[in-house]
Design an enzyme around this catalytic site. Sequence first.
Site, PDB file in Angstrom:
ATOM      1  N   ASP A   1      -8.634  -9.821   6.263  1.00 24.20           N
ATOM      2  CA  ASP A   1      -7.164  -9.964   6.280  1.00 24.20           C
ATOM      3  C   ASP A   1      -6.644 -10.015   7.713  1.00 24.20           C
ATOM      4  O   ASP A   1      -5.677  -9.334   8.060  1.00 24.20           O
ATOM      5  CB  ASP A   1      -6.510  -8.823   5.512  1.00 24.20           C
ATOM      6  CG  ASP A   1      -5.057  -9.144   5.140  1.00 24.20           C
ATOM      7  OD1 ASP A   1      -4.697 -10.345   5.138  1.00 24.20           O
ATOM      8  OD2 ASP A   1      -4.282  -8.211   4.866  1.00 24.20           O
TER       9      ASP A   1
ATOM     10  N   PHE B   1       0.806  -1.218   0.000  1.00 24.86           N
ATOM     11  CA  PHE B   1       0.000   0.000   0.000  1.00 24.86           C
ATOM     12  C   PHE B   1       0.839   1.267   0.000  1.00 24.86           C
ATOM     13  O   PHE B   1       0.420   2.320  -0.453  1.00 24.86           O
ATOM     14  CB  PHE B   1      -0.888   0.015   1.242  1.00 24.86           C
ATOM     15  CG  PHE B   1      -0.098  -0.038   2.534  1.00 24.86           C
ATOM     16  CD1 PHE B   1       0.421   1.114   3.107  1.00 24.86           C
ATOM     17  CD2 PHE B   1       0.144  -1.252   3.155  1.00 24.86           C
ATOM     18  CE1 PHE B   1       1.170   1.056   4.276  1.00 24.86           C
ATOM     19  CE2 PHE B   1       0.888  -1.315   4.327  1.00 24.86           C
ATOM     20  CZ  PHE B   1       1.407  -0.158   4.886  1.00 24.86           C
ATOM     21  N   GLY B   2       2.050   1.211   0.559  1.00 27.89           N
ATOM     22  CA  GLY B   2       2.876   2.403   0.734  1.00 27.89           C
ATOM     23  C   GLY B   2       3.774   2.260   1.944  1.00 27.89           C
ATOM     24  O   GLY B   2       4.340   1.181   2.176  1.00 27.89           O
TER      25      GLY B   2
END
Length: 432
Positions: free
Chosen positions: A218, A104-105
Amino acid sequence: METQCITEFPHRNMDKRPRKKPRLTWDMPPPIPPSQVLPAIYCGQEFASGAVPNHAHSSVYYKGAPRNGSSARRDDKDGHYIFSIGENLTPRYRILSKMGEGTFGQVLECLDNEQKEVVAIKIIRSIHKYREAAMIEIDVLQKLAKHDISGSRCVQIRNWFDYRNHICIVFEKLGPSLYDFLRKNSYRSFPIDLVREIGRQLLESVAFMHDLRLIHTDLKPENILLVSSEYVKVPDYKFLSWPTKDGSHFKNLPKFSAIKLIDFGSTTFEHQDHSYVVSTRHYRAPEVILGLGWNYPCDLWSVGCILVELCSGEALFQTHENLEHLAMMERVLGPLPQHMVIRSDRRSEKYFRRGSRLDWPEGATSRESIKAVWKLPRLQNLVMQHVDHSAGDLIDLLQRLLRYDPAERLKAREALRHPFFTRDLRRCGYSL
């Protein structure tokens, strides 16, 4: 029992657990002291070796970052924001260190100059699909915060903003993830009373989300954070008889058991499409692998896998491919039910012989794969190897959480009423 209270976790003997596919973690090297920070120090990416190059001059650079200190280019080729320690993200937030990164980053530790507190800021890659996912996550976080008045179940969102085409989400700063704690503790298991307390909180958080018609999808030790970083060093009686020099006859335990869920980037609402693949491999439910669609029960399967990992120190299903994963399930839990096999989608037909029996070991890709499955014990034996008391109740709980048929799997609130949590009230809670 003599204990030693410590707040900083040592970084030795961290990666002894074998994995076929390493998982992303939030663990990073310790931050550079402010006195050593120079304007040219960038943290775009880590060196693969973890080492810092020995330059003739005093500046320290990270792979992928501009070497001239120029701020003209703010993204690397993958859309990650390139930053420097000490710079500001808007006038309000000053970057202190890098906490970790993922697909995601990146996650940065920052000082909130307005509130005078340290926060964690998730900086999303400047790529459209990740920006869209971030906006969905913000929507979920705000919904959770609205209903979680005490802020005790899920990580709290403080703020969010769009900075140079990067969605930035500001969170309260928490302690390490359960996975990081296990990893830095040489994958030594948690005592059963701590597993009970963490399991209770985890199920309460999952029940809270399900009541709001949200499915996390998740759940894994990386996405469960201890609220506090403090831990204590205690004797490890399993290793006391071993003459060691590295202190392996001691292990670390969290001083406090409070946890919170994080990472709602994959969270979905009940009414959304549930046909695609979800969950990190080790915690993926059989209905997801077989293409049968999924719903709330997929979270409970993940909870079962997590509880086993906390008890043993090892992920229950350490695999990277579907056929081997299904074979591991059958080894630990028994054969898959025929009605699920018959209904599996076309992509899953290749995993079965004549549409019924799992194509194993005939379809194995290697001898190593066959050995990896063969060495797994049955669930009952696995628990008995690691649990001193409450083993019977835990085994029964796990068997109900790890039911193949999602319709037969325990719901979160049903699991909270299980004897593992209710039988002996004297064992409720966790203390050192």
